[in-house]
Design a protein around this motif. Structure first.
Motif, PDB file in Angstrom:
ATOM      1  N   VAL A  22      12.658  50.511 -19.741  1.00 28.10           N
ATOM      2  CA  VAL A  22      12.781  49.467 -20.457  1.00 28.10           C
ATOM      3  C   VAL A  22      12.851  49.818 -22.132  1.00 28.10           C
ATOM      4  N   GLU A  23      13.669  49.408 -22.934  1.00 33.25           N
ATOM      5  CA  GLU A  23      13.816  49.590 -24.278  1.00 33.25           C
ATOM      6  C   GLU A  23      12.526  49.141 -25.059  1.00 33.25           C
ATOM      7  N   ASN A  24      12.374  50.089 -26.048  1.00 34.83           N
ATOM      8  CA  ASN A  24      11.407  49.794 -26.870  1.00 34.83           C
ATOM      9  C   ASN A  24      11.610  48.409 -27.805  1.00 34.83           C
ATOM     10  N   GLY A  25      10.644  47.604 -27.703  1.00 34.03           N
ATOM     11  CA  GLY A  25      10.650  46.342 -28.681  1.00 34.03           C
ATOM     12  C   GLY A  25      11.692  45.253 -27.992  1.00 34.03           C
ATOM     13  N   SER A  26      12.030  45.498 -26.699  1.00 32.96           N
ATOM     14  CA  SER A  26      12.920  44.542 -26.303  1.00 32.96           C
ATOM     15  C   SER A  26      12.022  43.142 -25.506  1.00 32.96           C
ATOM     16  N   ALA A  27      12.863  42.500 -25.114  1.00 30.83           N
ATOM     17  CA  ALA A  27      12.352  41.265 -24.420  1.00 30.83           C
ATOM     18  C   ALA A  27      11.027  41.504 -23.500  1.00 30.83           C
ATOM     19  N   ALA A  28      10.199  40.501 -23.225  1.00 34.09           N
ATOM     20  CA  ALA A  28       9.212  40.532 -22.442  1.00 34.09           C
ATOM     21  C   ALA A  28       9.710  40.940 -21.051  1.00 34.09           C
ATOM     22  N   VAL A  29       8.805  41.825 -20.329  1.00 35.82           N
ATOM     23  CA  VAL A  29       8.995  42.416 -19.159  1.00 35.82           C
ATOM     24  C   VAL A  29       7.723  41.985 -17.928  1.00 35.82           C
ATOM     25  N   VAL A  30       8.373  41.894 -16.934  1.00 38.15           N
ATOM     26  CA  VAL A  30       7.131  41.452 -15.845  1.00 38.15           C
ATOM     27  C   VAL A  30       7.086  42.467 -15.059  1.00 38.15           C
ATOM     28  N   LEU A  31       5.772  42.741 -14.679  1.00 44.66           N
ATOM     29  CA  LEU A  31       5.262  43.622 -13.697  1.00 44.66           C
ATOM     30  C   LEU A  31       4.697  42.925 -12.384  1.00 44.66           C
ATOM     31  N   ASP A  32       5.389  42.956 -10.989  1.00 40.28           N
ATOM     32  CA  ASP A  32       4.889  42.010 -10.279  1.00 40.28           C
ATOM     33  C   ASP A  32       4.208  42.852  -9.004  1.00 40.28           C
ATOM     34  N   CYS A  33       3.464  42.113  -8.418  1.00 40.70           N
ATOM     35  CA  CYS A  33       2.847  42.784  -7.094  1.00 40.70           C
ATOM     36  C   CYS A  33       2.588  41.825  -6.137  1.00 40.70           C
ATOM     37  N   GLU A  34       3.425  41.882  -5.042  1.00 40.66           N
ATOM     38  CA  GLU A  34       3.423  40.817  -4.218  1.00 40.66           C
ATOM     39  C   GLU A  34       2.317  41.352  -3.038  1.00 40.66           C
ATOM     40  N   TYR A  35       1.911  40.484  -2.236  1.00 33.44           N
ATOM     41  CA  TYR A  35       0.948  40.806  -1.258  1.00 33.44           C
ATOM     42  C   TYR A  35       0.957  39.603  -0.132  1.00 33.44           C
ATOM     43  N   SER A  36       0.338  40.102   1.053  1.00 34.77           N
ATOM     44  CA  SER A  36       0.273  39.015   2.113  1.00 34.77           C
ATOM     45  C   SER A  36      -1.403  38.705   2.199  1.00 34.77           C
ATOM     46  N   LEU A  37      -1.943  37.639   2.522  1.00 34.27           N
ATOM     47  CA  LEU A  37      -3.198  37.373   2.403  1.00 34.27           C
ATOM     48  C   LEU A  37      -3.607  36.686   3.705  1.00 34.27           C
ATOM     49  N   ALA A  38      -4.713  36.875   4.673  1.00 36.48           N
ATOM     50  CA  ALA A  38      -5.064  36.377   5.686  1.00 36.48           C
ATOM     51  C   ALA A  38      -6.030  35.057   5.207  1.00 36.48           C
ATOM     52  N   ALA A  39      -5.862  34.007   5.853  1.00 37.70           N
ATOM     53  CA  ALA A  39      -6.547  32.709   5.451  1.00 37.70           C
ATOM     54  C   ALA A  39      -8.093  32.813   5.255  1.00 37.70           C
ATOM     55  N   HIS A  40      -8.688  33.746   6.186  1.00 40.89           N
ATOM     56  CA  HIS A  40     -10.305  33.791   5.820  1.00 40.89           C
ATOM     57  C   HIS A  40     -10.611  34.742   4.581  1.00 40.89           C
ATOM     58  N   GLU A  41      -9.581  35.539   3.969  1.00 40.01           N
ATOM     59  CA  GLU A  41      -9.877  36.119   3.032  1.00 40.01           C
ATOM     60  C   GLU A  41      -9.663  35.518   1.510  1.00 40.01           C
ATOM     61  N   LYS A  42      -9.132  34.711   1.438  1.00 42.63           N
ATOM     62  CA  LYS A  42      -8.625  33.648   0.149  1.00 42.63           C
ATOM     63  C   LYS A  42      -9.860  33.665  -0.762  1.00 42.63           C
ATOM     64  N   GLN A  43     -11.020  33.292  -0.255  1.00 48.31           N
ATOM     65  CA  GLN A  43     -12.211  33.030  -1.019  1.00 48.31           C
ATOM     66  C   GLN A  43     -12.836  34.212  -1.799  1.00 48.31           C
ATOM     67  N   GLY A  44     -12.503  35.229  -1.480  1.00 43.89           N
ATOM     68  CA  GLY A  44     -12.726  36.581  -1.941  1.00 43.89           C
ATOM     69  C   GLY A  44     -11.706  37.500  -2.891  1.00 43.89           C
ATOM     70  N   LEU A  45     -10.514  36.776  -3.079  1.00 40.21           N
ATOM     71  CA  LEU A  45      -9.449  37.503  -3.501  1.00 40.21           C
ATOM     72  C   LEU A  45      -9.861  37.889  -4.885  1.00 40.21           C
ATOM     73  N   VAL A  46      -9.477  39.172  -5.432  1.00 34.55           N
ATOM     74  CA  VAL A  46      -9.465  39.742  -6.630  1.00 34.55           C
ATOM     75  C   VAL A  46      -8.246  40.485  -7.097  1.00 34.55           C
ATOM     76  N   VAL A  47      -7.333  40.140  -7.817  1.00 37.37           N
ATOM     77  CA  VAL A  47      -6.031  41.098  -8.215  1.00 37.37           C
ATOM     78  C   VAL A  47      -6.330  41.887  -9.650  1.00 37.37           C
ATOM     79  N   GLN A  48      -6.216  43.247  -9.654  1.00 32.72           N
ATOM     80  CA  GLN A  48      -6.584  44.073 -10.721  1.00 32.72           C
ATOM     81  C   GLN A  48      -5.321  44.847 -10.976  1.00 32.72           C
ATOM     82  N   TRP A  49      -5.096  45.347 -12.421  1.00 36.56           N
ATOM     83  CA  TRP A  49      -3.973  46.184 -12.641  1.00 36.56           C
ATOM     84  C   TRP A  49      -4.854  47.235 -13.512  1.00 36.56           C
ATOM     85  N   PHE A  50      -4.126  48.583 -13.159  1.00 34.75           N
ATOM     86  CA  PHE A  50      -4.869  49.759 -13.969  1.00 34.75           C
ATOM     87  C   PHE A  50      -3.776  50.320 -14.650  1.00 34.75           C
TER      88      PHE A  50
END
Length: 336
Positions: A22-50
């Motif tokens: 992307v060009e320096n100073g350009s419009a907003a840019v989105v970084l996306d992370c798609e995932y699949s999730l089992a029904a029993h895991e929803k209560q303990g979900l944490v999404v992190q970016w490093f």
């Protein structure tokens, strides 16, 4: 990395979408992370970016809580951005409001639950287009040409290539044995690529092409230069020598103590060499006129009346000596 219990489908990243450049100073840019999730895991979900080698996450979201930014991305994100209306996918993505070069590098998405986790990496380059980009030529000698590509104020480190085209329908080939100089200032790069070539090895109609590109981006631009091998008036004339003591062969002196100089010489920039064939000449006599006599290519003059000043001084001293001798004779005659 993905950890799963036997017979249970755990959380899994299905896609990570990070723009490669992307060009320096350009419009907003989105970084996306798609995932699949089992029904029993929803209560303990944490999404992190490093980001790069930072040990702590620069972004964290737990469903039901407000997203948090941290470190280099603190204050740089739109925390209201929604990647989905699903409450367990809503704030999985980063929206960088105004990307800059310090935010380029490796990004890692980590999705974790109480049972397992998954991670994926992607790289983003934030580039700066060239502030200036030129291709030019100089003539180091009558028979050579120095072709130079120069770029200023660019990021990241650019790639420069010099290409020679032999006429409008001729072959194209990369010029080898080029020399490259690179320097940095204020987080930007300046680069100069050049090659000295001999005219005898170049076709009559030569086109030089300077190709500028940035690695890992689609940024690419070209500058062209047409060149006719041979000597031009501006290139062939060497700069004047401003030291009058180096060569006195261009100073004219007449045998009678006067100086002959063409009448067309009216300013220092005219040299005697350039008017030596002129038939319209005047003779400067040894009088008190302050006419200048110019040395070739220097713009420095010698005054013709300097000889008259020296002769006048000599006559003055002779007169004073005669007066002194006469006074001595008178004293001896009357008092001796």
């Amino acid at each position: 990395m993905s950890l799963q219990f036997k017979g249970v489908r755990g959380v899994s990243i299905t896609s990570i979408r990070v723009p490669p450049a992307v060009e320096n100073g350009s419009a907003a840019v989105v970084l996306d992370c798609e995932y699949s999730l089992a029904a029993h895991e929803k209560q303990g979900l944490v999404v992190q970016w490093f980001f790069r080698d930072h040990p702590v996450p620069v972004y964290q979201w737990i469903p039901g809580k407000r997203p948090q930014d941290n470190g280099p991305l603190k204050g740089r994100l739109n925390l209201e951005y929604r990647a989905s209306e699903d409450p367990y996918h809503r704030h999985r993505a980063l929206e960088i409001v105004k990307p800059s070069t310090d935010l380029g590098g490796d990004y890692r998405c980590k999705v974790a639950t109480f049972d397992n986790e998954d991670t994926q990496n992607a790289h983003m380059v934030v580039y700066v287009p060239a502030a200036t980009f030129t291709v030019g030529k100089t003539k180091p000698t009558i028979s050579t040409v120095n072709v130079t590509c120069q770029v200023e104020g660019i990021y990241p480190l650019p790639q420069l290539e010099l290409i020679q085209e032999d006429g409008p329908h001729g072959s194209r080939m990369a010029v080898k044995e080029t020399t490259l100089f690179v320097s940095s200032r204020d987080g930007r790069y300046d680069a100069t690529l050049y090659r000295v070539l001999e005219d005898k090895h170049l076709p009559v109609d030569t086109v030089f092409e300077c190709l500028l590109s940035l690695p890992a981006t689609e940024y690419q631009t070209v500058q062209k230069l047409s060149y006719q091998p041979g000597v031009t008036v501006s290139d062939a004339i060497p700069p004047p020598d401003n030291d009058i003591d180096k060569d006195h062969s261009h100073i004219w002196m007449s045998s009678g103590g006067g100086t002959s100089i063409p009448s067309s010489v009216s300013a220092p920039q005219h040299s005697l060499d350039s008017v030596v064939s002129s038939s319209d000449e005047q003779t400067l006599q040894n009088d008190s006129k302050s006419t200048d006599m110019w040395q070739s290519g220097t713009g420095r003059g010698i005054r013709a009346h300097e000889t008259n000043i020296e002769n006048g001084a000599n006559n003055y001293f002779r007169l004073r000596i005669l007066e002194l001798l006469l006074a001595v004779v008178i004293v001896v005659k009357y008092f001796g």
